[in-house]
Design a protein around this motif. Structure first.
Motif: not given
Length: 228
Positions: A100-126
């Motif tokens: 974060w923050p995301s970009t469009s033409v090229k990506i800003s970079g990739s977050i680690a899998k564990k962080i992303f999975i935890n982010t998705v879990k938070a989204a699911i709970y929400g």
């Protein structure tokens, strides 16, 4: 469930002209282009996106797919984003694995899998109190490779995620994905020119988000107006 070609728009007029049950992706990238004239979704804040999305939801009463970017920050931000957009009427929410923050033409970079999975879990709970489906978007294959893409897909499926977007992959990688048992869970976002629209249709994923093609059509219309 998302199926077929998904319209990409921030136009209330276009959304109203879609069939009542047709999901429409309200792209943060497109919103940045239309309001700021810049191809960078990271320039749109969560509050700005929420305000525009809420207006579209009220004015169109359509099935809308919200663009949650990377949750606009950390895991808490992701949960708040889902709750706000769910309350605003979103039926689906896309959340990507960019830094974060995301970009469009090229990506800003990739977050680690564990962080992303935890982010998705938070989204699911929400999303629990809303009729809202979280749809993760994997954009970092050019950073973490095909094997890690598979790992992320499998980890998301284990969470109970039913649909996943793969973006910025070439035709060769998608052909390999097509041989997997979980290909029917995958959609393709055409955020760049690695795969053409025709090629994407031939690959027959569950759904396609033609983002780049939509931008091309808008730019073509703008150029025609300027030539008057």
């Amino acid at each position: 469930m998302l199926k077929g070609i998904i319209p990409v728009s921030v136009s209330a007029r276009l959304i109203r002209n879609c069939k009542k049950s047709t999901p429409v992706f309200v792209s943060g990238r497109l919103l940045s282009l239309m309001t700021l004239g810049r191809d960078n979704e990271g320039l749109i804040t969560r509050r700005e996106y929420l305000q525009y999305f809420t207006t579209l939801s009220i004015e169109t009463d359509a099935v809308l797919i919200a663009d949650g970017q990377t949750g606009f920050g950390n895991e808490l931000s992701a949960r708040m984003t889902v709750e706000e957009l769910g309350n605003a009427g979103a039926k689906y929410l896309v959340i990507n694995d960019q830094i974060w923050p995301s970009t469009s033409v090229k990506i800003s970079g990739s977050i680690a899998k564990k962080i992303f999975i935890n982010t998705v879990k938070a989204a699911i709970y929400g999303a629990e109190d809303y009729n809202l489906q979280v749809v993760p978007k994997l954009e970092g294959i050019n950073e973490y490779g095909y094997s890690e893409l598979l790992n992320r897909i499998q980890a998301l499926l284990q969470l109970g995620i039913t649909q996943i977007i793969v973006s910025r992959s070439n035709k060769s990688d998608v052909l390999k994905l097509k041989q997997t048992a979980f290909f029917n869970h995958l959609g393709i976002a055409l955020d760049d020119r690695a795969i053409s629209f025709t090629e994407a249709r031939e690959l027959k994923p569950s759904f396609i988000l033609p983002v780049r093609q939509t931008i091309d059509q808008i730019e073509k219309a703008d150029n025609e107006i300027l030539s008057f």
